[in-house]
Design an enzyme around this catalytic site. Structure first.
Site, PDB file in Angstrom:
ATOM      1  N   HIS A  18     -93.101 -72.956 -12.714  1.00 53.94           N
ATOM      2  CA  HIS A  18     -91.797 -72.824 -13.373  1.00 53.94           C
ATOM      3  C   HIS A  18     -91.575 -71.383 -13.835  1.00 53.94           C
ATOM      4  O   HIS A  18     -90.494 -70.828 -13.652  1.00 53.94           O
ATOM      5  CB  HIS A  18     -91.702 -73.762 -14.585  1.00 53.94           C
ATOM      6  CG  HIS A  18     -91.754 -75.209 -14.243  1.00 53.94           C
ATOM      7  ND1 HIS A  18     -92.579 -76.089 -14.907  1.00 53.94           N
ATOM      8  CD2 HIS A  18     -91.087 -75.941 -13.323  1.00 53.94           C
ATOM      9  CE1 HIS A  18     -92.409 -77.304 -14.404  1.00 53.94           C
ATOM     10  NE2 HIS A  18     -91.503 -77.233 -13.436  1.00 53.94           N
ATOM     11  N   LYS A  42     -87.933 -91.029 -18.022  1.00 48.60           N
ATOM     12  CA  LYS A  42     -89.280 -90.557 -18.357  1.00 48.60           C
ATOM     13  C   LYS A  42     -89.512 -90.564 -19.863  1.00 48.60           C
ATOM     14  O   LYS A  42     -88.606 -90.275 -20.636  1.00 48.60           O
ATOM     15  CB  LYS A  42     -89.489 -89.118 -17.861  1.00 48.60           C
ATOM     16  CG  LYS A  42     -89.477 -88.931 -16.373  1.00 48.60           C
ATOM     17  CD  LYS A  42     -89.728 -87.467 -16.046  1.00 48.60           C
ATOM     18  CE  LYS A  42     -89.673 -87.185 -14.565  1.00 48.60           C
ATOM     19  NZ  LYS A  42     -89.861 -85.743 -14.282  1.00 48.60           N
ATOM     20  N   ARG A  91     -90.949 -76.950  -3.817  1.00 45.12           N
ATOM     21  CA  ARG A  91     -92.336 -76.844  -3.357  1.00 45.12           C
ATOM     22  C   ARG A  91     -92.496 -77.338  -1.927  1.00 45.12           C
ATOM     23  O   ARG A  91     -93.365 -76.880  -1.208  1.00 45.12           O
ATOM     24  CB  ARG A  91     -93.268 -77.681  -4.246  1.00 45.12           C
ATOM     25  CG  ARG A  91     -93.420 -77.145  -5.649  1.00 45.12           C
ATOM     26  CD  ARG A  91     -94.158 -78.132  -6.501  1.00 45.12           C
ATOM     27  NE  ARG A  91     -93.319 -79.337  -6.586  1.00 45.12           N
ATOM     28  CZ  ARG A  91     -93.640 -80.442  -7.216  1.00 45.12           C
ATOM     29  NH1 ARG A  91     -94.803 -80.549  -7.803  1.00 45.12           N
ATOM     30  NH2 ARG A  91     -92.822 -81.461  -7.253  1.00 45.12           N
ATOM     31  N   SER A 129     -96.003 -80.754 -12.771  1.00 48.87           N
ATOM     32  CA  SER A 129     -96.147 -81.231 -14.143  1.00 48.87           C
ATOM     33  C   SER A 129     -96.882 -82.564 -14.179  1.00 48.87           C
ATOM     34  O   SER A 129     -97.699 -82.811 -15.066  1.00 48.87           O
ATOM     35  CB  SER A 129     -94.771 -81.372 -14.800  1.00 48.87           C
ATOM     36  OG  SER A 129     -94.171 -80.114 -14.960  1.00 48.87           O
TER      37      SER A 129
END
Length: 151
Positions: A18, A42, A91, A129
């Site tokens: 990040h 979440k 990614r 993460s």
């Protein structure tokens, strides 16, 4: 007109990947706002307060980086904070599929709100993460993946 990008995410936690996107984004934008959003799907592992402080610590010497938290649609947060771009890191192709859909919805909600994708630096691509949370939960060392220290 000032080019301001909102870099949204739950950042639970904020990783070196990040931080790399933020620093590279600063080469394209006058200001990058790191927006810690609430994801209704979440439950946070690291507290919002702790993560805000750790991110603030990471960028304390960079006046072109701001940190906010928000509990709203990302497109609305962008408008509220004067951002005319969203900044996202990719990614892999799985990230692209997910982010592409979101970017189109955000542009539908706020005409002219463009999303700029930066490909993650290869050495940082394996970091997520989710993986960092799992490692931390079971007592593994996570310092190599974070731009700050955590207890």
């Amino acid at each position: 007109m000032k080019k301001i990008a909102l870099f949204p995410g739950s950042f639970d936690p904020f990783t070196k990947g990040h931080a790399d996107i933020v620093m590279r984004g600063l080469k394209l934008f006058d200001e990058v706002i790191i927006g810690i959003g609430t994801n209704s799907a979440k439950k946070r592992y690291f507290s919002l307060e702790m993560m805000t402080e750790k991110i603030r610590e990471t960028f304390k010497d960079n006046e072109n980086v701001k940190i906010i938290s928000y509990d709203d649609l990302t497109a609305n947060a962008a408008v509220a904070h004067g951002a005319n771009f969203l900044l996202r890191g990719l990614r892999n192709t799985t990230d692209f599929e997910y982010e592409n859909t979101i970017s189109q919805v955000n542009r539908h909600l706020v005409g002219g709100l463009e999303t700029v994708f930066l490909i993650t630096s290869p050495e940082l691509a394996p970091i997520s993460s989710t993986i960092v949370r799992e490692l931390h939960k079971y007592g593994a060392k996570v310092d190599d993946f974070l731009p700050y220290d955590i207890d």
